[in-house]
Design a protein around this motif. Structure first.
Motif, PDB file in Angstrom:
ATOM      1  N   HIS A  94      41.272  26.635  26.386  1.00 23.78           N
ATOM      2  CA  HIS A  94      39.940  26.081  26.604  1.00 23.78           C
ATOM      3  C   HIS A  94      38.957  27.167  27.042  1.00 23.78           C
ATOM      4  CE1 HIS A  94      36.603  23.782  27.976  1.00 23.78           C
ATOM      5  NE2 HIS A  94      36.812  24.114  29.231  1.00 23.78           N
ATOM      6  N   SER A  95      39.437  28.055  27.914  1.00 27.00           N
ATOM      7  CA  SER A  95      38.553  29.130  28.363  1.00 27.00           C
ATOM      8  C   SER A  95      39.379  30.345  28.762  1.00 27.00           C
ATOM      9  CB  SER A  95      37.695  28.670  29.543  1.00 27.00           C
ATOM     10  OG  SER A  95      38.513  28.384  30.646  1.00 27.00           O
ATOM     11  N   ILE A  96      38.746  31.505  28.727  1.00 21.64           N
ATOM     12  CA  ILE A  96      39.383  32.748  29.190  1.00 21.64           C
ATOM     13  C   ILE A  96      38.388  33.418  30.124  1.00 21.64           C
ATOM     14  CG2 ILE A  96      40.392  34.967  28.514  1.00 21.64           C
ATOM     15  CD1 ILE A  96      40.775  33.839  25.709  1.00 21.64           C
ATOM     16  N   VAL A  97      38.920  33.951  31.216  1.00 25.30           N
ATOM     17  CA  VAL A  97      38.016  34.542  32.202  1.00 25.30           C
ATOM     18  C   VAL A  97      38.490  35.942  32.580  1.00 25.30           C
ATOM     19  CG1 VAL A  97      39.201  33.380  34.107  1.00 25.30           C
ATOM     20  CG2 VAL A  97      36.883  34.147  34.458  1.00 25.30           C
ATOM     21  N   VAL A  98      37.546  36.853  32.746  1.00 20.90           N
ATOM     22  CA  VAL A  98      37.876  38.196  33.263  1.00 20.90           C
ATOM     23  C   VAL A  98      36.941  38.510  34.428  1.00 20.90           C
ATOM     24  CG1 VAL A  98      38.618  39.083  31.003  1.00 20.90           C
ATOM     25  CG2 VAL A  98      36.286  39.518  31.789  1.00 20.90           C
ATOM     26  N   PRO A  99      37.416  39.350  35.359  1.00 24.65           N
ATOM     27  CA  PRO A  99      36.543  39.709  36.478  1.00 24.65           C
ATOM     28  C   PRO A  99      35.719  40.950  36.158  1.00 24.65           C
ATOM     29  CG  PRO A  99      38.730  40.606  36.837  1.00 24.65           C
ATOM     30  CD  PRO A  99      38.768  39.919  35.504  1.00 24.65           C
ATOM     31  N   VAL A 100      34.570  41.024  36.789  1.00 28.90           N
ATOM     32  CA  VAL A 100      33.811  42.278  36.810  1.00 28.90           C
ATOM     33  C   VAL A 100      34.072  42.867  38.188  1.00 28.90           C
ATOM     34  CG1 VAL A 100      31.525  43.324  36.770  1.00 28.90           C
ATOM     35  CG2 VAL A 100      32.027  41.346  35.310  1.00 28.90           C
ATOM     36  N   LEU A 101      34.641  44.071  38.192  1.00 33.90           N
ATOM     37  CA  LEU A 101      35.071  44.633  39.481  1.00 33.90           C
ATOM     38  C   LEU A 101      34.137  45.748  39.927  1.00 33.90           C
ATOM     39  CD1 LEU A 101      38.890  44.765  38.728  1.00 33.90           C
ATOM     40  CD2 LEU A 101      37.655  43.041  40.053  1.00 33.90           C
ATOM     41  N   GLY A 102      33.888  45.792  41.220  1.00 36.87           N
ATOM     42  CA  GLY A 102      33.049  46.856  41.773  1.00 36.87           C
ATOM     43  C   GLY A 102      33.909  47.949  42.364  1.00 36.87           C
ATOM     44  N   ARG A 103      33.290  48.701  43.223  1.00 36.94           N
ATOM     45  CA  ARG A 103      34.026  49.782  43.875  1.00 36.94           C
ATOM     46  C   ARG A 103      35.239  49.208  44.596  1.00 36.94           C
ATOM     47  NH1 ARG A 103      30.036  52.427  47.598  1.00 36.94           N
ATOM     48  NH2 ARG A 103      28.577  51.348  46.251  1.00 36.94           N
ATOM     49  N   THR A 104      36.314  49.945  44.701  1.00 34.40           N
ATOM     50  CA  THR A 104      37.584  49.518  45.308  1.00 34.40           C
ATOM     51  C   THR A 104      38.068  48.175  44.741  1.00 34.40           C
ATOM     52  OG1 THR A 104      36.561  48.393  47.196  1.00 34.40           O
ATOM     53  CG2 THR A 104      37.109  50.727  47.502  1.00 34.40           C
ATOM     54  N   ASN A 105      37.769  47.963  43.457  1.00 27.66           N
ATOM     55  CA  ASN A 105      38.217  46.742  42.765  1.00 27.66           C
ATOM     56  C   ASN A 105      37.765  45.449  43.420  1.00 27.66           C
ATOM     57  OD1 ASN A 105      39.374  47.914  40.603  1.00 27.66           O
ATOM     58  ND2 ASN A 105      41.451  47.949  41.433  1.00 27.66           N
ATOM     59  N   ARG A 106      36.621  45.490  44.060  1.00 31.01           N
ATOM     60  CA  ARG A 106      36.079  44.271  44.678  1.00 31.01           C
ATOM     61  C   ARG A 106      35.518  43.366  43.567  1.00 31.01           C
ATOM     62  NH1 ARG A 106      31.247  42.853  47.230  1.00 31.01           N
ATOM     63  NH2 ARG A 106      30.222  44.683  46.383  1.00 31.01           N
ATOM     64  N   PRO A 107      35.875  42.056  43.555  1.00 35.11           N
ATOM     65  CA  PRO A 107      35.354  41.209  42.483  1.00 35.11           C
ATOM     66  C   PRO A 107      33.862  40.916  42.702  1.00 35.11           C
ATOM     67  CG  PRO A 107      36.642  39.899  44.029  1.00 35.11           C
ATOM     68  CD  PRO A 107      36.722  41.319  44.503  1.00 35.11           C
ATOM     69  N   LEU A 108      33.062  41.140  41.650  1.00 33.33           N
ATOM     70  CA  LEU A 108      31.619  40.909  41.766  1.00 33.33           C
ATOM     71  C   LEU A 108      31.212  39.623  41.059  1.00 33.33           C
ATOM     72  CD1 LEU A 108      30.411  44.543  40.943  1.00 33.33           C
ATOM     73  CD2 LEU A 108      30.730  43.517  43.202  1.00 33.33           C
ATOM     74  N   LEU A 109      31.696  39.483  39.830  1.00 29.29           N
ATOM     75  CA  LEU A 109      31.366  38.306  39.016  1.00 29.29           C
ATOM     76  C   LEU A 109      32.593  37.971  38.181  1.00 29.29           C
ATOM     77  CD1 LEU A 109      28.025  39.571  37.403  1.00 29.29           C
ATOM     78  CD2 LEU A 109      28.173  37.884  39.245  1.00 29.29           C
ATOM     79  N   ASN A 110      32.649  36.764  37.670  1.00 28.55           N
ATOM     80  CA  ASN A 110      33.639  36.432  36.640  1.00 28.55           C
ATOM     81  C   ASN A 110      32.884  36.042  35.384  1.00 28.55           C
ATOM     82  OD1 ASN A 110      35.819  36.875  38.238  1.00 28.55           O
ATOM     83  ND2 ASN A 110      36.504  34.743  38.327  1.00 28.55           N
ATOM     84  N   ILE A 111      33.368  36.522  34.253  1.00 28.58           N
ATOM     85  CA  ILE A 111      32.744  36.148  32.981  1.00 28.58           C
ATOM     86  C   ILE A 111      33.757  35.325  32.191  1.00 28.58           C
ATOM     87  CG2 ILE A 111      31.676  36.997  30.864  1.00 28.58           C
ATOM     88  CD1 ILE A 111      30.962  39.524  32.339  1.00 28.58           C
ATOM     89  N   VAL A 153      34.038  30.041  27.012  1.00 31.85           N
ATOM     90  CA  VAL A 153      34.376  28.648  27.299  1.00 31.85           C
ATOM     91  C   VAL A 153      34.174  27.767  26.059  1.00 31.85           C
ATOM     92  CG1 VAL A 153      32.059  28.110  28.169  1.00 31.85           C
ATOM     93  CG2 VAL A 153      34.013  26.858  29.052  1.00 31.85           C
ATOM     94  N   ASN A 154      34.886  26.637  26.034  1.00 32.73           N
ATOM     95  CA  ASN A 154      34.872  25.747  24.858  1.00 32.73           C
ATOM     96  C   ASN A 154      35.335  26.501  23.618  1.00 32.73           C
ATOM     97  OD1 ASN A 154      33.982  23.546  26.297  1.00 32.73           O
ATOM     98  ND2 ASN A 154      31.826  24.065  26.001  1.00 32.73           N
ATOM     99  N   LEU A 155      36.426  27.224  23.782  1.00 35.42           N
ATOM    100  CA  LEU A 155      36.961  28.001  22.666  1.00 35.42           C
ATOM    101  C   LEU A 155      37.370  27.067  21.536  1.00 35.42           C
ATOM    102  CD1 LEU A 155      39.214  30.298  24.850  1.00 35.42           C
ATOM    103  CD2 LEU A 155      37.208  31.045  23.559  1.00 35.42           C
ATOM    104  N   PRO A 156      37.060  27.424  20.285  1.00 36.76           N
ATOM    105  CA  PRO A 156      37.511  26.577  19.184  1.00 36.76           C
ATOM    106  C   PRO A 156      39.026  26.703  19.055  1.00 36.76           C
ATOM    107  CG  PRO A 156      36.438  28.572  18.359  1.00 36.76           C
ATOM    108  CD  PRO A 156      36.329  28.618  19.849  1.00 36.76           C
ATOM    109  N   GLY A 157      39.675  25.621  18.787  1.00 34.93           N
ATOM    110  CA  GLY A 157      41.130  25.749  18.755  1.00 34.93           C
ATOM    111  C   GLY A 157      41.778  24.658  17.952  1.00 34.93           C
ATOM    112  N   PRO A 158      43.086  24.677  17.830  1.00 30.52           N
ATOM    113  CA  PRO A 158      43.989  25.711  18.370  1.00 30.52           C
ATOM    114  C   PRO A 158      43.751  27.071  17.701  1.00 30.52           C
ATOM    115  CG  PRO A 158      45.187  24.165  16.977  1.00 30.52           C
ATOM    116  CD  PRO A 158      43.802  23.657  17.068  1.00 30.52           C
TER     117      PRO A 158
END
Ligand code: FMN
Length: 413
Positions: free
Chosen positions: A343-360, A363-368
Protein backbone atom coordinates in the motif's frame (compact mmCIF):
# COMPACT_ATOMS: atom_id res chain seq x y z
CA UNK A 1 -41.05 3.42 52.68
CA UNK A 2 -42.07 0.38 50.63
CA UNK A 3 -41.57 2.36 47.45
CA UNK A 4 -38.04 3.34 48.46
CA UNK A 5 -37.20 -0.26 49.33
CA UNK A 6 -38.47 -1.44 45.96
CA UNK A 7 -36.43 1.14 44.16
CA UNK A 8 -33.32 0.26 46.12
CA UNK A 9 -33.84 -3.38 45.24
CA UNK A 10 -33.74 -2.69 41.48
CA UNK A 11 -30.59 -4.45 40.28
CA UNK A 12 -28.02 -2.14 38.76
CA UNK A 13 -25.69 -3.62 36.21
CA UNK A 14 -22.19 -3.60 37.75
CA UNK A 15 -20.47 -2.65 34.51
CA UNK A 16 -22.85 0.20 33.87
CA UNK A 17 -22.41 1.39 37.47
CA UNK A 18 -18.61 1.42 37.11
CA UNK A 19 -18.76 3.00 33.67
CA UNK A 20 -21.13 5.80 34.68
CA UNK A 21 -19.31 6.52 37.95
CA UNK A 22 -16.00 6.42 36.06
CA UNK A 23 -17.14 9.59 34.30
CA UNK A 24 -16.70 11.44 37.56
CA UNK A 25 -13.01 12.37 37.93
CA UNK A 26 -11.11 11.98 41.18
CA UNK A 27 -7.70 12.81 42.52
CA UNK A 28 -5.58 9.93 43.77
CA UNK A 29 -4.16 9.61 47.30
CA UNK A 30 -1.95 7.09 49.01
CA UNK A 31 -3.27 6.36 52.51
CA UNK A 32 -0.23 5.49 54.62
CA UNK A 33 0.44 4.31 58.15
CA UNK A 34 2.97 2.35 60.17
CA UNK A 35 1.47 -1.09 60.78
CA UNK A 36 1.38 -2.74 64.19
CA UNK A 37 4.41 -4.75 63.18
CA UNK A 38 6.30 -1.52 62.42
CA UNK A 39 6.22 -1.68 58.59
CA UNK A 40 5.10 1.18 56.34
CA UNK A 41 1.80 0.40 54.61
CA UNK A 42 0.08 2.21 51.73
CA UNK A 43 -3.22 1.94 49.89
CA UNK A 44 -4.19 3.81 46.72
CA UNK A 45 -7.58 5.45 47.05
CA UNK A 46 -9.65 7.64 44.75
CA UNK A 47 -12.58 7.99 47.14
CA UNK A 48 -11.00 10.65 49.31
CA UNK A 49 -12.99 13.74 50.25
CA UNK A 50 -13.00 16.64 52.62
CA UNK A 51 -15.98 16.35 55.01
CA UNK A 52 -16.10 19.03 57.68
CA UNK A 53 -14.15 22.07 58.80
CA UNK A 54 -15.51 22.26 62.35
CA UNK A 55 -14.37 19.77 63.50
CA UNK A 56 -11.83 19.13 60.73
CA UNK A 57 -12.82 15.81 59.15
CA UNK A 58 -11.93 14.00 55.95
CA UNK A 59 -13.03 10.59 54.69
CA UNK A 60 -12.06 7.76 52.36
CA UNK A 61 -13.87 4.58 51.39
CA UNK A 62 -11.95 1.28 51.45
CA UNK A 63 -13.63 -1.89 50.24
CA UNK A 64 -14.54 -4.27 53.06
CA UNK A 65 -12.36 -6.97 51.46
CA UNK A 66 -9.20 -4.85 51.17
CA UNK A 67 -6.18 -6.53 52.73
CA UNK A 68 -4.42 -3.18 52.97
CA UNK A 69 -7.30 -1.67 54.88
CA UNK A 70 -7.35 -4.68 57.22
CA UNK A 71 -3.83 -3.60 58.28
CA UNK A 72 -4.62 0.14 58.26
CA UNK A 73 -7.62 -0.21 60.57
CA UNK A 74 -5.46 -1.81 63.28
CA UNK A 75 -3.66 1.50 63.89
CA UNK A 76 -5.06 4.88 64.83
CA UNK A 77 -2.90 7.34 62.91
CA UNK A 78 -2.84 7.49 59.12
CA UNK A 79 -1.73 10.00 56.54
CA UNK A 80 -3.39 11.00 53.26
CA UNK A 81 -0.77 11.71 50.58
CA UNK A 82 -2.10 13.62 47.56
CA UNK A 83 -0.17 12.23 44.57
CA UNK A 84 1.34 14.50 41.96
CA UNK A 85 0.83 14.03 38.21
CA UNK A 86 4.43 12.74 38.05
CA UNK A 87 3.69 9.93 40.52
CA UNK A 88 1.62 7.75 38.18
CA UNK A 89 4.18 4.92 38.16
CA UNK A 90 4.31 4.93 41.96
CA UNK A 91 0.51 4.86 42.01
CA UNK A 92 0.42 1.89 39.66
CA UNK A 93 2.94 0.06 41.79
CA UNK A 94 0.95 0.56 45.02
CA UNK A 95 -2.32 -0.37 43.32
CA UNK A 96 -1.06 -3.74 42.07
CA UNK A 97 -0.32 -6.85 44.12
CA UNK A 98 3.27 -7.17 45.31
CA UNK A 99 5.35 -7.39 48.44
CA UNK A 100 8.07 -4.84 48.05
CA UNK A 101 6.06 -1.73 47.21
CA UNK A 102 8.14 0.55 49.43
CA UNK A 103 11.54 -0.40 47.95
CA UNK A 104 13.26 2.79 46.82
CA UNK A 105 10.34 5.02 47.88
CA UNK A 106 11.44 8.10 49.83
CA UNK A 107 9.35 9.18 52.82
CA UNK A 108 9.59 11.01 56.13
CA UNK A 109 7.38 10.50 59.19
CA UNK A 110 4.52 12.94 59.83
CA UNK A 111 4.41 14.44 63.34
CA UNK A 112 2.33 11.42 64.41
CA UNK A 113 4.69 8.98 62.61
CA UNK A 114 2.77 8.04 59.43
CA UNK A 115 4.75 8.10 56.13
CA UNK A 116 4.72 11.37 54.17
CA UNK A 117 5.81 10.53 50.61
CA UNK A 118 8.63 12.46 49.06
CA UNK A 119 7.18 14.67 46.29
CA UNK A 120 3.52 14.18 47.29
CA UNK A 121 1.62 17.40 46.58
CA UNK A 122 0.09 17.59 50.06
CA UNK A 123 -0.24 15.49 53.21
CA UNK A 124 -2.99 15.30 55.81
CA UNK A 125 -2.33 13.39 59.02
CA UNK A 126 -5.43 12.02 60.73
CA UNK A 127 -6.60 9.80 63.53
CA UNK A 128 -9.56 7.52 62.89
CA UNK A 129 -12.76 9.17 64.13
CA UNK A 130 -15.17 6.44 63.08
CA UNK A 131 -15.79 3.68 60.58
CA UNK A 132 -19.22 3.39 59.01
CA UNK A 133 -20.28 0.32 57.04
CA UNK A 134 -21.75 1.27 53.65
CA UNK A 135 -22.59 -1.70 51.41
CA UNK A 136 -19.37 -3.35 50.26
CA UNK A 137 -17.27 -0.39 51.48
CA UNK A 138 -16.54 1.38 54.74
CA UNK A 139 -16.64 5.13 55.14
CA UNK A 140 -13.61 5.94 57.27
CA UNK A 141 -13.83 9.35 58.91
CA UNK A 142 -10.49 10.86 59.88
CA UNK A 143 -9.97 13.73 62.30
CA UNK A 144 -7.30 15.99 60.81
CA UNK A 145 -4.33 16.49 63.17
CA UNK A 146 -1.63 18.05 61.03
CA UNK A 147 -1.41 18.94 57.35
CA UNK A 148 0.67 20.75 54.79
CA UNK A 149 1.36 21.41 51.12
CA UNK A 150 4.82 20.14 50.32
CA UNK A 151 5.05 20.18 46.50
CA UNK A 152 2.55 22.60 44.94
CA UNK A 153 2.32 21.07 41.47
CA UNK A 154 -0.44 19.49 39.36
CA UNK A 155 -2.04 16.48 41.09
CA UNK A 156 -2.59 13.06 39.51
CA UNK A 157 -6.16 12.64 38.24
CA UNK A 158 -8.15 9.49 37.49
CA UNK A 159 -10.97 9.51 34.96
CA UNK A 160 -12.68 6.81 32.83
CA UNK A 161 -10.14 4.30 34.09
CA UNK A 162 -7.16 6.39 32.89
CA UNK A 163 -4.67 8.75 34.49
CA UNK A 164 -4.18 12.36 33.51
CA UNK A 165 -3.32 15.78 34.82
CA UNK A 166 -5.01 19.11 35.34
CA UNK A 167 -4.30 21.69 32.64
CA UNK A 168 -5.36 25.28 32.51
CA UNK A 169 -6.99 26.56 29.37
CA UNK A 170 -4.58 29.15 28.11
CA UNK A 171 -5.33 32.52 26.55
CA UNK A 172 -2.45 32.01 24.12
CA UNK A 173 -2.01 28.83 22.07
CA UNK A 174 1.13 26.93 23.00
CA UNK A 175 3.86 27.47 20.46
CA UNK A 176 5.12 24.35 18.69
CA UNK A 177 8.55 25.21 17.32
CA UNK A 178 9.19 21.63 16.16
CA UNK A 179 6.04 21.72 14.01
CA UNK A 180 6.94 25.05 12.46
CA UNK A 181 10.42 23.71 11.73
CA UNK A 182 8.93 20.57 10.13
CA UNK A 183 6.65 22.64 7.90
CA UNK A 184 9.59 24.75 6.78
CA UNK A 185 11.62 21.61 6.01
CA UNK A 186 8.75 20.12 4.00
CA UNK A 187 8.48 23.34 2.05
CA UNK A 188 12.18 23.09 1.14
CA UNK A 189 11.59 19.49 0.03
CA UNK A 190 8.68 20.46 -2.20
CA UNK A 191 10.48 20.38 -5.59
CA UNK A 192 11.95 16.95 -4.91
CA UNK A 193 8.59 15.56 -3.72
CA UNK A 194 6.79 16.83 -6.81
CA UNK A 195 9.51 15.42 -9.06
CA UNK A 196 9.17 12.04 -7.35
CA UNK A 197 5.38 12.01 -7.85
CA UNK A 198 5.86 12.99 -11.52
CA UNK A 199 8.53 10.33 -12.12
CA UNK A 200 6.63 7.46 -10.50
CA UNK A 201 3.03 8.53 -11.17
CA UNK A 202 2.35 7.69 -7.51
CA UNK A 203 1.07 10.03 -4.75
CA UNK A 204 3.69 11.15 -2.22
CA UNK A 205 3.34 12.51 1.27
CA UNK A 206 5.72 13.79 3.92
CA UNK A 207 5.49 13.46 7.69
CA UNK A 208 7.59 14.93 10.48
CA UNK A 209 7.58 14.43 14.24
CA UNK A 210 6.13 17.16 16.44
CA UNK A 211 6.06 16.31 20.13
CA UNK A 212 4.69 12.79 20.46
CA UNK A 213 2.96 12.84 17.09
CA UNK A 214 3.77 12.54 13.44
CA UNK A 215 2.27 15.34 11.39
CA UNK A 216 1.55 15.38 7.65
CA UNK A 217 3.43 18.38 6.37
CA UNK A 218 3.65 17.85 2.61
CA UNK A 219 2.01 16.02 -0.31
CA UNK A 220 2.23 15.75 -4.09
CA UNK A 221 -0.20 14.09 -6.49
CA UNK A 222 0.85 11.32 -8.87
CA UNK A 223 -0.83 11.07 -12.27
CA UNK A 224 -1.71 7.37 -11.98
CA UNK A 225 -2.98 6.88 -8.40
CA UNK A 226 -5.44 8.51 -5.98
CA UNK A 227 -3.96 11.29 -3.83
CA UNK A 228 -2.85 10.73 -0.26
CA UNK A 229 -5.85 10.79 2.10
CA UNK A 230 -4.74 12.80 5.14
CA UNK A 231 -4.99 16.54 4.85
CA UNK A 232 -1.94 18.60 5.75
CA UNK A 233 -1.72 19.09 9.49
CA UNK A 234 -3.27 15.69 10.33
CA UNK A 235 -1.52 14.21 13.33
CA UNK A 236 -0.99 10.54 14.01
CA UNK A 237 0.33 9.29 17.35
CA UNK A 238 3.86 7.89 17.41
CA UNK A 239 2.74 4.49 18.61
CA UNK A 240 3.64 0.99 17.35
CA UNK A 241 3.31 0.12 14.49
CA UNK A 242 2.93 3.67 13.08
CA UNK A 243 5.99 5.75 12.24
CA UNK A 244 8.38 2.80 12.27
CA UNK A 245 10.90 4.49 9.94
CA UNK A 246 10.96 7.54 12.18
CA UNK A 247 11.31 5.69 15.49
CA UNK A 248 13.94 3.30 14.11
CA UNK A 249 16.30 6.30 13.90
CA UNK A 250 15.17 8.27 16.94
CA UNK A 251 17.08 6.40 19.67
CA UNK A 252 16.31 3.81 22.30
CA UNK A 253 14.16 5.96 24.58
CA UNK A 254 11.91 6.88 21.63
CA UNK A 255 11.68 3.20 20.65
CA UNK A 256 10.65 2.14 24.15
CA UNK A 257 8.08 4.95 24.38
CA UNK A 258 6.70 3.85 20.98
CA UNK A 259 6.19 0.30 22.26
CA UNK A 260 4.82 1.41 25.64
CA UNK A 261 2.35 3.86 24.11
CA UNK A 262 0.80 0.97 22.14
CA UNK A 263 0.18 -0.76 25.47
CA UNK A 264 2.41 -3.72 24.51
CA UNK A 265 3.42 -5.27 27.81
CA UNK A 266 4.11 -8.88 26.74
CA UNK A 267 7.95 -9.09 26.67
CA UNK A 268 7.97 -11.30 23.55
CA UNK A 269 5.69 -8.98 21.60
CA UNK A 270 7.85 -6.02 22.68
CA UNK A 271 10.98 -7.85 21.53
CA UNK A 272 9.38 -8.55 18.13
CA UNK A 273 8.77 -4.82 17.74
CA UNK A 274 12.40 -4.07 18.70
CA UNK A 275 13.52 -6.62 16.06
CA UNK A 276 11.33 -4.91 13.55
CA UNK A 277 12.91 -1.54 14.33
CA UNK A 278 16.37 -3.07 13.91
CA UNK A 279 15.37 -4.46 10.53
CA UNK A 280 13.75 -1.16 9.52
CA UNK A 281 17.06 0.54 10.29
CA UNK A 282 19.10 -2.02 8.40
CA UNK A 283 16.88 -1.77 5.34
CA UNK A 284 16.32 1.96 5.53
CA UNK A 285 12.75 1.63 4.27
CA UNK A 286 9.47 0.11 5.43
CA UNK A 287 6.46 -1.17 3.59
CA UNK A 288 2.84 -1.27 4.66
CA UNK A 289 0.22 -3.61 3.28
CA UNK A 290 -2.65 -1.77 4.95
CA UNK A 291 -5.72 -1.99 2.71
CA UNK A 292 -6.72 1.44 1.29
CA UNK A 293 -10.22 1.06 2.84
CA UNK A 294 -8.63 0.49 6.23
CA UNK A 295 -6.52 3.58 5.75
CA UNK A 296 -9.65 5.62 4.93
CA UNK A 297 -11.35 4.22 8.04
CA UNK A 298 -8.29 4.97 10.13
CA UNK A 299 -8.21 8.64 9.14
CA UNK A 300 -11.94 8.89 9.86
CA UNK A 301 -11.29 7.43 13.34
CA UNK A 302 -8.49 9.97 13.78
CA UNK A 303 -10.79 12.83 12.77
CA UNK A 304 -13.44 11.62 15.26
CA UNK A 305 -10.72 11.41 17.90
CA UNK A 306 -9.49 14.92 17.29
CA UNK A 307 -13.01 16.42 17.22
CA UNK A 308 -13.90 17.80 20.63
CA UNK A 309 -12.46 16.73 23.95
CA UNK A 310 -9.85 13.99 24.05
CA UNK A 311 -10.75 11.62 26.89
CA UNK A 312 -9.29 8.28 28.03
CA UNK A 313 -12.12 6.21 26.48
CA UNK A 314 -11.54 7.79 23.04
CA UNK A 315 -7.82 7.28 23.44
CA UNK A 316 -8.26 3.57 24.21
CA UNK A 317 -10.50 3.10 21.14
CA UNK A 318 -7.89 4.74 18.90
CA UNK A 319 -5.05 2.76 20.43
CA UNK A 320 -6.89 -0.55 19.93
CA UNK A 321 -7.45 0.43 16.33
CA UNK A 322 -3.79 1.24 15.72
CA UNK A 323 -2.43 -1.86 17.46
CA UNK A 324 -4.71 -4.02 15.27
CA UNK A 325 -2.64 -2.85 12.27
CA UNK A 326 0.59 -4.38 13.56
CA UNK A 327 0.75 -7.31 11.13
CA UNK A 328 0.23 -5.01 8.13
CA UNK A 329 3.70 -3.67 8.76
CA UNK A 330 5.44 -7.04 9.06
CA UNK A 331 8.69 -6.75 7.13
CA UNK A 332 8.62 -9.29 4.34
CA UNK A 333 11.69 -10.05 2.22
CA UNK A 334 11.13 -8.74 -1.28
CA UNK A 335 11.91 -11.20 -4.07
CA UNK A 336 12.21 -9.43 -7.46
CA UNK A 337 10.28 -12.34 -9.01
CA UNK A 338 7.48 -12.22 -6.41
CA UNK A 339 4.21 -10.27 -6.34
CA UNK A 340 3.22 -7.90 -3.53
CA UNK A 341 0.10 -5.98 -2.52
CA UNK A 342 2.00 -3.03 -1.08
CA UNK A 343 0.00 0.00 0.00
CA UNK A 344 2.82 2.39 0.82
CA UNK A 345 6.60 2.55 1.16
CA UNK A 346 8.37 4.99 3.41
CA UNK A 347 11.99 6.14 3.75
CA UNK A 348 13.52 8.55 6.25
CA UNK A 349 15.38 11.73 5.48
CA UNK A 350 18.27 11.72 7.91
CA UNK A 351 20.21 14.68 9.24
CA UNK A 352 23.52 14.90 10.96
CA UNK A 353 24.29 11.87 13.20
CA UNK A 354 21.45 10.04 11.40
CA UNK A 355 18.79 12.07 13.18
CA UNK A 356 15.41 11.56 11.45
CA UNK A 357 14.14 14.83 9.96
CA UNK A 358 11.24 13.82 7.73
CA UNK A 359 9.69 10.67 6.31
CA UNK A 360 8.75 10.49 2.66
CA UNK A 361 6.09 8.02 1.60
CA UNK A 362 4.88 6.69 -1.73
CA UNK A 363 1.23 5.95 -1.07
CA UNK A 364 -1.74 4.25 -2.78
CA UNK A 365 0.66 2.15 -4.79
CA UNK A 366 -1.00 0.43 -7.75
CA UNK A 367 -0.99 -3.26 -7.18
CA UNK A 368 -0.39 -6.07 -6.88
CA UNK A 369 3.12 -5.10 -7.97
CA UNK A 370 6.14 -7.20 -8.88
CA UNK A 371 9.02 -7.39 -6.41
CA UNK A 372 11.14 -5.66 -9.01
CA UNK A 373 8.69 -2.76 -9.15
CA UNK A 374 8.68 -2.51 -5.33
CA UNK A 375 12.48 -2.30 -5.30
CA UNK A 376 12.39 0.35 -8.04
CA UNK A 377 10.00 2.43 -5.94
CA UNK A 378 12.34 2.00 -2.97
CA UNK A 379 15.26 3.24 -5.08
CA UNK A 380 13.28 6.24 -6.33
CA UNK A 381 12.31 7.13 -2.78
CA UNK A 382 15.87 6.82 -1.55
CA UNK A 383 17.14 9.03 -4.32
CA UNK A 384 14.52 11.63 -3.42
CA UNK A 385 15.32 11.40 0.30
CA UNK A 386 19.03 11.85 -0.38
CA UNK A 387 18.32 14.95 -2.45
CA UNK A 388 16.07 16.37 0.28
CA UNK A 389 18.69 15.57 2.94
CA UNK A 390 21.37 17.49 1.10
CA UNK A 391 19.01 20.38 0.45
CA UNK A 392 18.22 20.60 4.18
CA UNK A 393 21.91 20.22 5.07
CA UNK A 394 22.75 23.10 2.68
CA UNK A 395 20.52 25.29 4.78
CA UNK A 396 21.59 24.11 8.19
CA UNK A 397 25.22 23.18 8.29
CA UNK A 398 28.61 24.15 6.90
CA UNK A 399 29.66 22.16 3.83
CA UNK A 400 32.40 20.31 5.65
CA UNK A 401 29.88 18.69 8.00
CA UNK A 402 27.66 17.29 5.30
CA UNK A 403 29.52 14.13 4.46
CA UNK A 404 27.78 10.97 5.54
CA UNK A 405 24.29 12.44 5.61
CA UNK A 406 21.49 11.19 3.48
CA UNK A 407 19.49 8.06 3.74
CA UNK A 408 20.03 4.71 5.37
CA UNK A 409 22.08 2.17 3.53
CA UNK A 410 19.95 -0.40 1.75
CA UNK A 411 19.83 -3.92 3.14
CA UNK A 412 18.95 -5.43 -0.19
CA UNK A 413 22.11 -4.59 -2.13
C1 FMN B 1 -6.99 5.15 40.94
C2 FMN B 1 -7.40 4.11 41.95
C3 FMN B 1 -8.34 4.41 42.91
C4 FMN B 1 -8.71 3.46 43.87
N1 FMN B 1 -9.62 3.79 44.81
C5 FMN B 1 -9.99 2.89 45.73
C6 FMN B 1 -10.93 3.23 46.74
O1 FMN B 1 -11.43 4.33 46.80
N2 FMN B 1 -11.24 2.27 47.66
C7 FMN B 1 -10.69 1.01 47.61
O2 FMN B 1 -11.03 0.19 48.45
N3 FMN B 1 -9.80 0.67 46.66
C8 FMN B 1 -9.44 1.58 45.73
N4 FMN B 1 -8.53 1.23 44.78
C9 FMN B 1 -7.97 -0.14 44.79
C10 FMN B 1 -6.90 -0.29 45.87
O3 FMN B 1 -5.82 0.59 45.64
C11 FMN B 1 -6.33 -1.72 45.97
O4 FMN B 1 -5.83 -2.10 44.73
C12 FMN B 1 -7.41 -2.67 46.44
O5 FMN B 1 -7.77 -2.27 47.71
C13 FMN B 1 -6.96 -4.14 46.48
O6 FMN B 1 -5.78 -4.33 47.18
P1 FMN B 1 -5.69 -4.90 48.71
O7 FMN B 1 -6.67 -6.02 48.89
O8 FMN B 1 -4.24 -5.37 48.79
O9 FMN B 1 -5.97 -3.77 49.61
C14 FMN B 1 -8.14 2.16 43.85
C15 FMN B 1 -7.19 1.86 42.86
C16 FMN B 1 -6.84 2.81 41.92
C17 FMN B 1 -5.82 2.45 40.89
Amino acid sequence: MTEVQERTATPVDARLFRDVLGHYPTGVVLVTAISRSGEPIGMIVGSFTSVSLEPPLVAYLPTTTSKSYAVLREVDTFCINVLSADQELLCRRFASPGDDKWAGVGWTPSPGGAPVLEDAVAWIECTTESEIEAGDHYIVLGRVRELGVQNPMAPLLFFQGGYGRFTMSSVVAASTPDLIHAIQSAEKARDEIEALAARTGVAVDVVAAAGQDLVFVGAATGADTPPSVPTLGTRIPLMAPLGEQYVAWAGEAAAEAWIRRAGVSDPEAAERLRDRLRLARERGWSLSRLHPDDELDFYQTLRDYSDGEIVPAKERALRDRIVAYIENYDPVPIDPEGEYAAHSIVVPVLGRTNRPLLNIRLVNLPGPASGEQVLTWVQELRRCAAAVASRLADDHSPRSQRLGHGVASPGWG
